[in-house]
Motif scaffolding. Structure first.
Motif, mmCIF file in Angstrom:
data_model
loop_
_atom_site.group_PDB
_atom_site.id
_atom_site.type_symbol
_atom_site.label_atom_id
_atom_site.label_comp_id
_atom_site.label_asym_id
_atom_site.label_seq_id
_atom_site.Cartn_x
_atom_site.Cartn_y
_atom_site.Cartn_z
ATOM 1 N N LEU A 24 -47.444 -14.301 29.434
ATOM 2 C CA LEU A 24 -46.578 -13.213 29.236
ATOM 3 C C LEU A 24 -46.163 -13.122 27.766
ATOM 4 C CD1 LEU A 24 -44.255 -13.717 32.404
ATOM 5 C CD2 LEU A 24 -45.890 -11.797 32.035
ATOM 6 N N ARG B 167 -42.082 -15.578 35.382
ATOM 7 C CA ARG B 167 -42.252 -14.722 36.335
ATOM 8 C C ARG B 167 -41.393 -15.451 37.518
ATOM 9 N NH1 ARG B 167 -47.958 -13.549 39.215
ATOM 10 N NH2 ARG B 167 -46.998 -12.871 41.312
ATOM 11 N N ILE C 54 -50.847 -10.103 33.882
ATOM 12 C CA ILE C 54 -50.854 -10.964 34.955
ATOM 13 C C ILE C 54 -52.151 -10.655 35.581
ATOM 14 C CG2 ILE C 54 -49.912 -11.333 37.474
ATOM 15 C CD1 ILE C 54 -47.448 -11.536 35.780
ATOM 16 N N CYS D 177 -51.907 -4.735 31.930
ATOM 17 C CA CYS D 177 -51.293 -5.806 32.869
ATOM 18 C C CYS D 177 -51.505 -7.079 32.508
ATOM 19 C CB CYS D 177 -51.502 -5.579 34.282
ATOM 20 S SG CYS D 177 -50.849 -6.922 35.422
ATOM 21 N N GLY E 149 -52.385 -15.439 33.384
ATOM 22 C CA GLY E 149 -51.125 -14.629 33.406
ATOM 23 C C GLY E 149 -50.069 -14.863 32.425
ATOM 24 N N CYS F 61 -46.322 -8.461 41.529
ATOM 25 C CA CYS F 61 -45.271 -9.479 41.417
ATOM 26 C C CYS F 61 -44.083 -8.955 41.548
ATOM 27 C CB CYS F 61 -45.714 -9.930 40.199
ATOM 28 S SG CYS F 61 -45.698 -8.972 38.833
#
Lengths: 291, 670, 212
Positions: free
Chosen positions: C150, C195, C142, C140, C148, C128
Motif C-alpha cells: 500500500l 488493511r 491490492i 488497484c 498487495g 477488501c
C-alpha cells in the motif's frame, strides 16, 4: 560506541551481511562468518530468510551475536508474519539485546524454496517502520499500552538503480517519516547513477550506506544484470572478471569492489557489504582500509 | 429459484460519510457515474438509490455535482466505454464512481488524465483466511474460493475453506462451543456440519491425511492466460455472440439426397415476408410440377408454385410452422405422374437477359431469402440506393445445420453463376463469400473456382455470425444504422442457398419448389441432408428419419436449428421456403419460462451482438410495460436468441422481445 | 463466476473405482473457459458403471438442479456416488440437495480476473471493503501487486516489471506514472495504514448468519 551512536558520530561506517544457514550448525555462522570480522565492521546485518528460502531465523542469530559483543542489525520482513507476530518479534528482539532493526518488505514466496506457502504481507515496510516507531513510544499498533518501552535504531533499504528513481525517493521519504534513521542500498556498480541518486537523497539528511556485492564471476554479473532489480554491472567489470584467470578472480573482484568503495566513500556515510557466500570479505576489508 | 435464502450479491456500498466529504472537499465540479449493480434479484429499478444516499451525505456540496449517469454493468468495457466517452466531461474536474473496484479501475483507465474518485467500497464475501469468495451465477448462498485444489471430496461436499473463518482443513479448532463457531456463536461450526454430513452418508469422518493448502495455486500465470484466452474468445470478430456446441458432425459429410416425394403436399400461401399470395387454383384443379398456384399480391410478395403434380384436394388452414398460427394452405394430392409445367424452360446463359428480365424471372419463380427470413429476393435486388458490395452468406452459424454447407460443396459452379446473375442485377463488382471456418470443404470447393473480385472470407466460428448486420460489421466494418437496412451502407447480403435458387430459376427455369434441409438431432435413424419438395409434411420427414414410428413425448421438433429454430406444434405442417432444417431435440428438463426473475448477472448483455441490454426486455415484459422496452431499442433486436440461450435464470426473453417489437411496430403506425 | 480444471486422474480414480456412478456435468457459466471436452473424454474413458448422466448449464442454480434430481431420481438412487464436474459452488449445491449421498467433484476451481463483475477482464477487485483507488489513481495495488503493498513498490521491480511475474507491469510504477500525469504525485507521500481485515470477517459472518 554502539551502531546508533556511530551513525550520529559522522564516522564512515562499514556493515556486513551474515546469512543464517539452512539448519542448526550455528558455529558456521558465528565462528566462520562473523568472528573473523570482529573489530573490522560496525554492524552485522542478519538476513531474514533472504530470497524466501527457509532458514534459521534472524532473531536468534542476532541474539547470539549480541551475546558475543558483536553489534547485530536485525533484518525483518513482512513476508511471513502478520502484524501480531511482527510486533511480538520486535519486542522479543529488544529483550534479547537487539537494538538495530532493518525493515524490509521481503521477496515474494514463489521466488524461494516454498513457493506454495501463504504469502502474508499484512504490513509493508513503511507500515512496519511506523509500527516499530509506535512500539518505542510504548504503544502497540492498535494503541494499547506496553509494559515497558523498547528502543530501536530503525533502518530501511533503498534501491538507487530503480527506475523511475523518483518513486524510490518518495518511498524513502515515507520511510524516514515512519521512523527510518539509516538506509542501506541495493548493490552499486554504477557510480554515476549512485551520485545522481545521492544528490536527490542528500536533502533527507539521513545516513546512507552504499551496498557492495563482490563479484564472483562474469556469469554472476550477467545473471544479476538480467534478473536483479536496479543492478547493472558495467561491461568493463564483466570483462575484467571474464578475462581474469581462475586463481586471479578474487583479486580482480576485490580490485573492483575497492574501486567502487573509493567512489562511494565521498558520496555517502558508509558501505554495506553483502558477500552472498563469497568467502573473502576480510581480504576486501583489508584492501579497503588501504583505500 | 426457491425464493428463500437468495442473497443480494451487490458488490459495493457508498464509502463512509467522512471519506465522501473529504473527496468533495477537494473538487469543485464533479460528474457522477454509478453502476446499476449486479447479482441481485431484479425487482425494481432502484437506479437512484445510491445517488439519493449520496445527496443526503453531501448536503450543500451536492451543488458540485454537474451531471450523473447510471450505467448497467460498468465493468462491461465495450459498452461502457461508448457510454462514458460520449459524455461531455469538460466542465468537471473529477469523476466520482459508485461501483465495485472493477468499475472504478476501468473508468480511471478510460478517462486517464481526469481524476477519478471511488465513492464506494467493495464489499467482502469471504473470510480473510480464504481470500475472496465467489458466488456462482445464481444467488445461492454457496460460495467458492477458487483455491484450485478442491477439498470437497474430503469433507462431504461442505467447504471448510469458505465456511471456517480459519479455513481449517484438518478438523475443527478447539474453539467451537455447543457446535457453534468461536468467531461468531450464531453460526454453526463447519466441521460440525461436515461431521453430520458424513454420518448421514453412513460414513465415518477419519481425517487420515494431513492437508496443507498450496497457495501458489492457482498460479498468476494460469489465471492471466485463461483470462486472456476468454477475452479473446469473446471479442473475436464482433462484440457478443456465443460459441454453442456445433453438433454438425452428424450430417456434415452426408451428401444431399432427394427426399421421397410426398403423397400429399401442404403448400402455404404465406411463404415470404409481405402479403400472402392469392390462390390461382381451386379445389379439384389438376396441377403440374412447377405450376403457379398462388399469385403475388403486390410488390413485396411472390407467387408460389406446386412442387408435385396432382390434384388440389383442399384449400384449408393448417398451423404455419413459422407464424405458429393457422394459415391457408393449398393441399395437393400427388398423382405420381411428375408432369412438368410448360413454364419450366432451361436456358443456356443469362447474358442476353436484361437486368429487368432477370428481376422479373426471380420474382416469377418465387425466390425469397432461404436463410429463414423469406424476404422477397426481387425486392432486395432492386435497392433504392447504390450498392457497392454483395455478401454471399454461407456462414450457417446455427448448430446442427449443414444444408448451406452441402450446397456449397456440391454446387459451386451453380453458385458462381448465381452470383454473376446477382452482380448483373445489382450492378455490383465486389463480392464476398462468407463461410465459417468449420466448413473447410466448402471453402475449398468454391476456392477452386473463384476468380478476382470474389473474395472467400473464412470466418472463425461464432454465433450469430450469419446475421446480416453482424456479417457486414465483420467483413466491411460498416455499422448498419439503427432501424436501417444493409442497403443503407451499400451492401446486399444473400444466403448461399438463395443464390442457388436464383441459378435454378434463371438457368434451369425451375421455380422455388424444392430446397435443401438438414434433418439432424437426437433419436434419428436417418439424419441427413435432403432436397425436399416444398409442402412435404413434417410427419413424412419424422417417419422417414426417426427411430420408431412416433415422436416420443420427451422430444421436440424445431424448424431450423436449436437456437433460432421454431418449436413445431403440428406434424401436419409442411416444408416452407425458409426452412433450413428440422432438428429433433430432447426437451430440456428445465424449460425457459416467463415467470422467473432476472438476477442481473449481465450474461445477456455480454452476449447480445447488437449491444442491447436484453434483461430489460424480460423485466418490462413481465411487468407488461412494453413501452419502456422500446426505450431500450427493442426494434434493433435481430432475434438471434443469444440472450435466451445464455440466460442464467432461463427466462424466455425472446417471447417478451417479440411482444415488445410488435408493440413498437404498432405504436409507430399509430 | 468461476472456471474449473479437471482434477488429476490419480486423485479422482481411486475415489470412484468399482463404484456405480451418476454424473452431473455443468456446462459452466457458458462462454467461459470450461473443460467440457476433457470432461467428456474422461467420463467416456471410465470403466465404472454409469447409471445416468445429466448435462446442464448453471449447476449452481438450486431450482435447476432440483428438477434434474427429480428427473433422474432412479438413476441417482442406483448409484453409489454422484460425481460432479463443476465449480465448487455447483458441487456444494448438488451435495446439499443429496445430503445422504456420496458426492464427489472431479474438478478444481479457480477464478479469473474480472469475475467479480461479469466476465473475464484485466481488472480485478478483492472486495477488501476499503477501496484504496483514490490514493492510487484508480489502479488497484491490492490485486495488481502480488504483495498487495500500500505504500509504494518493493525493491523487486525490474525495468518496470514485477519480481513475481516478469511479464506483468509493476503496479506501483503504473500508479506512479498515472499520478504524475494527473499532477498528483503528492498523494504518494501519505502513509496508508495496514488493511483492516476485521471488515472482512464481520461482513462475511453476518452474511452467513443471515442465510442460516
Amino acid at each position: 560506541m554502539n551502531f546508533s551512536e556511530k551513525l550520529e558520530s559522522g564516522k564512515f561506517l562499514v556493515t556486513c551481511e551474515v546469512a543464517p544457514i539452512k539448519g542448526v550448525n550455528i558455529a558456521k555462522v558465528l565462528d566462520e562468518e562473523a568472528e573473523p570480522l570482529r573489530g573490522k565492521v560496525d554492524g552485522f546485518n542478519v538476513t531474514d530468510m533472504q530470497s524466501s528460502v527457509m532458514r534459521l531465523g534472524s532473531l536468534p542469530v542476532c541474539h547470539l551475536l549480541a551475546q558475543r559483543g558483536l553489534e547485530p542489525i536485525f533484518q525483518i520482513t513482512c513476508r511471513d508474519r502478520n502484524g501480531i507476530a511482527l510486533q511480538s518479534d520486535l519486542l522479543s528482539a529488544y529483550v534479547l539485546g537487539i537494538r538495530n532493526v532493518l525493515v524490509l518488505t521481503g521477496d515474494y514466496v514463489t521466488l524461494g524454496d516454498h513457493p506454495e506457502t501463504k504469502p502474508v504481507f499484512d504490513l509493508d515496510s513503511v507500515s512496519l517502520l511506523k509500527v516499530a516507531s509506535t512500539l518505542t513510544e510504548g504503544k502497540d499498533m492498535k494503541g494499547n499500552e506496553l509494559d515497558g518501552k523498547p528502543e530501536f535504531c530503525l533502518g530501511a533499504v533503498v534501491n538507487p538503480g530503480y527506475d523511475p528513481v523518483e518513486l524510490q525517493l518518495i518511498k524513502m521519504e515515507k520511510k524516514i517519516r515512519a521512523g527510518a534513521k539509516f538506509f542501506q542500498t541495493q548493490a552499486i556498480y554504477d557510480l554515476e547513477t549512485f551520485e545522481k541518486f545521492m544528490k536527490e537523497a542528500e536533502k533527507f539528511k539521513v545516513p546512507v550506506l552504499g551496498g557492495i556485492i563482490p563479484l564472483k564471476s562474469a556469469g554472476m554479473a550477467k545473471y544479476m544484470n538480467e534478473h536483479i532489480a536496479g543492478i547493472s554491472v558495467p561491461e568493463k567489470y564483466i570483462r575484467m572478471m571474464a578475462e581474469a584467470k581462475k586463481e586471479e578472480r578474487v583479486k580482480t573482484s576485490i580490485q573492483i569492489s575497492v574501486e567502487l568503495i573509493r567512489g562511494i566513500k565521498s558520496l555517502c556515510r558508509g558501505v554495506h557489504i553483502m558477500p552472498m557466500g563469497w568467502k573473502h570479505a576480510l581480504e576486501l576489508l583489508a584492501a579497503t582500509e588501504l583505500a | 429459484m426457491d425464493g428463500t435464502n437468495l442473497i443480494d450479491y451487490t458488490k459495493f456500498r457508498l464509502k463512509p460519510e467522512e471519506e465522501i466529504q473529504e473527496i468533495f472537499g477537494v473538487v469543485a465540479h464533479i460528474f457522477i457515474v454509478y453502476c446499476n449493480k449486479c447479482y441481485k434479484k431484479f425487482e425494481r429499478e432502484d437506479k437512484e438509490e445510491e445517488h439519493n444516499k449520496l445527496l443526503k451525505i453531501l448536503g450543500e456540496d451536492a451543488g458540485k455535482i454537474v451531471g450523473q449517469i447510471g450505467v448497467d454493468f460498468l465493468c462491461n468495457d465495450f459498452l461502457s466505454s461508448k457510454e462514458l466517452l460520449s459524455l461531455d466531461l469538460s466542465d468537471c474536474d473529477g469523476v466520482g464512481v459508485i461501483s465495485c473496484g472493477i468499475g472504478v479501475q476501468f473508468t480511471a483507465q478510460l478517462l486517464e488524465g481526469k481524476p477519478v474518485y471511488a465513492l464506494a467500497d467493495s464489499m467482502q464475501s469471504a473470510n480473510p483466511t480464504s481470500g475472496v469468495a465467489y458466488h456462482g451465477i445464481s444467488l445461492e448462498s454457496e460460495k467458492c474460493a477458487g483455491c484450485d485444489q478442491c477439498y470437497l471430496n474430503l469433507t462431504g461436499g461442505v467447504c471448510p475453506i469458505i465456511n471456517c473463518p480459519k479455513g481449517l482443513l484438518n478438523g475443527p479448532c478447539g474453539g467451537a462451543k455447543n457446535g457453534k463457531c468461536e468467531v461468531n456463536p450464531n453460526i454453526e461450526c463447519v466441521w460440525g456440519e461436515i461431521y453430520e454430513r458424513f454420518e448421514k452418508q453412513g460414513r465415518k469422518l477419519t481425517l487420515e491425511s494431513v492437508q496443507i493448502r498450496d497457495y501458489s495455486k492457482p498460479s498468476l500465470k494460469l489465471k492471466k492466460t485463461l483470462s486472456l484466452q476468454n477475452q479473446n474468445l469473446r471479442s473475436e470478430g464482433f462484440y457478443g455472440g456465443l460459441h454453442p456446441l456445433e453438433k454438425k458432425e452428424q450430417t456434415k459429410d452426408k451428401r444431399l439426397e432427394s427426399f421421397p416425394e410426398p403423397e400429399v403436399a401442404v403448400i402455404f400461401l404465406s411463404q415470404h415476408t409481405g402479403k400472402r399470395a392469392k390462390p390461382s387454383v381451386k379445389v379439384g384443379d389438376k396441377v403440374k410440377v412447377g405450376q403457379q398456384i398462388g399469385e403475388a399480391d403486390g410488390f413485396v410478395s411472390v407467387p408460389i408454385h406446386s412442387s408435385i403434380s396432382g390434384k388440389v384436394i383442399s384449400i384449408e388452414e393448417r398451423i404455419h410452422p413459422a407464424l405458429k398460427r393457422k394459415e391457408p394452405a393449398i393441399i395437393i394430392k400427388n398423382d405420381r405422374e411428375n408432369q412438368l409445367d410448360s413454364s419450366i424452360q432451361p436456358r443456356k446463359d443469362f447474358e442476353s437477359l436484361s437486368r429487368e428480365n432477370l428481376l422479373e424471372i426471380i420474382k416469377e419463380k418465387g425466390i425469397v431469402g432461404l436463410g429463414g427470413a423469406m424476404f422477397p429476393t426481387h425486392v432486395k435486388l432492386s435497392p433504392p440506393k447504390k450498392i457497392d458490395s454483395l455478401i454471399v452468406n454461407g456462414c450457417e452459424c446455427e448448430p446442427y445445420l449443414n444444408s448451406d454447407n452441402r450446397i456449397m460443396i456440391e454446387y459451386p459452379e451453380e453458385i458462381l453463376t448465381g452470383i454473376k446473375i446477382v452482380q448483373k442485377t445489382l450492378q455490383v463488382n465486389k463480392v464476398f463469400i462468407a463461410v465459417e471456418g468449420n466448413k473447410p470443404e466448402a471453402v475449398a470447393s468454391l476456392g477452386n473456382l473463384v476468380k478476382t473480385n470474389i473474395e472467400i472470407v473464412s470466418l472463425k466460428t461464432k454465433y450469430p455470425q450469419g446475421a446480416e448486420k453482424v456479417l457486414i460489421k465483420r467483413i466491411l466494418n460498416r455499422d448498419v444504422p439503427e432501424k436501417g437496412l444493409p442497403l443503407d451502407v451499400g451492401v446486399v447480403v444473400l444466403n448461399v442457398s438463395t443464390i442457388f435458387a436464383i441459378y435454378q430459376a434463371v438457368i434451369e427455369g425451375i421455380p422455388l419448389i424444392q430446397r435443401a434441409i438438414t434433418v439432424s438431432g437426437e433419436n434419428l435413424s436417418k439424419p441427413g441432408n435432403y432436397l425436399v419438395k416444398l409442402g412435404t409434411p413434417f410427419r413424412d420427414i419424422v417417419h422417414y428419419c426417426m427411430k420408431g414410428e412416433k415422436l416420443p413425448n420427451k422430444y421436440e421438433l424445431k424448424m431450423g436449428g436449436p437456437i433460432m429454430g421454431i418449436s413445431q406444434l403440428s406434424l401436419d405442417s409442411g416444408v416452407i421456403k425458409g426452412m433450413t432444417g428440422l432438428t429433433v431435440l430432447r426437451k430440456p428438463i428445465v424449460e425457459v419460462s416467463e415467470e422467473r426473475d432476472c438476477i442481473r448477472c449481465g450474461r445477456c448483455v455480454e452476449a447480445c451482438p447488437m449491444s442491447l441490454y436484453p434483461f430489460y426486455y424480460a423485466f418490462y415484459g413481465k411487468r407488461g410495460e412494453l413501452e419502456k422496452a422500446v426505450k431500450f431499442k427493442v426494434e434493433n433486436c435481430i432475434e438471434c436468441g443469444c440472450c435466451e440461450v445464455i440466460c442464467s435464470s432461463k427466462i424466455s426473453i425472446l417471447g417478451f422481445i417479440k411482444q415488445e417489437k410488435e408493440y413498437a411496430r404498432n405504436s409507430i403506425k399509430a | 463466476m468461476l472456471v474449473t480444471q479437471l482434477k488429476p486422474e490419480e486423485e479422482v480414480l481411486p475415489k470412484i473405482s468399482g463404484k456405480r456412478l451418476f454424473i452431473f456435468e455443468c456446462l459452466g457459466c457458458k462462454e467461459l473457459y470450461f473443460p467440457k471436452e476433457e470432461v467428456g473424454k474422461f467420463v467416456d474413458s471410465l470403466k465404472e458403471e454409469i447409471t445416468g448422466r445429466a448435462i446442464l448449464d448453471y449447476l449452481c442454480n438450486r431450482e435447476f438442479v432440483k428438477a434434474y434430481v427429480g428427473e433422474y431420481s432412479k438413476e441417482i438412487e442406483g448409484a453409489d456416488l454422484v460425481l460432479v464436474f463443476s465449480c465448487g459452488v455447483g458441487t456444494q449445491v448438488v451435495s446439499s440437495l443429496l445430503e445422504s449421498k456420496l458426492v464427489y467433484t472431479g474438478c478444481d476451481t479457480l477464478y479469473l480476473n474480472g469475475f467479480q463483475g461479469l466476465s473475464a477482464r484485466n481488472f480485478n477487485c478483492n472486495q477488501c471493503g476499503q477501496c484504496y483507488l483514490n490514493y492510487t489513481a484508480g489502479i488497484c495495488p491490492i490485486t495488481n501487486c502480488p504483495k498487495g503493498l500500500l505504500n509504494g513498490p518493493c525493491g523487486g521491480t525490474k525495468d518496470g516489471k514485477c519480481e513475481v511475474d516478469p511479464e506483468a507491469d509493476c503496479a506501483w510504477v503504473l500508479i506512479y506514472k498515472r499520478l504524475e500525469k494527473l499532477g498528483k504525485l503528492d498523494t504518494l507521500t501519505e502513509i496508508l495504514s495496514p488493511r483492516d481485515y476485521s471488515k472482512n470477517i464481520t461482513e462475511y459472518l453476518s452474511q452467513k448468519e443471515g442465510v442460516k
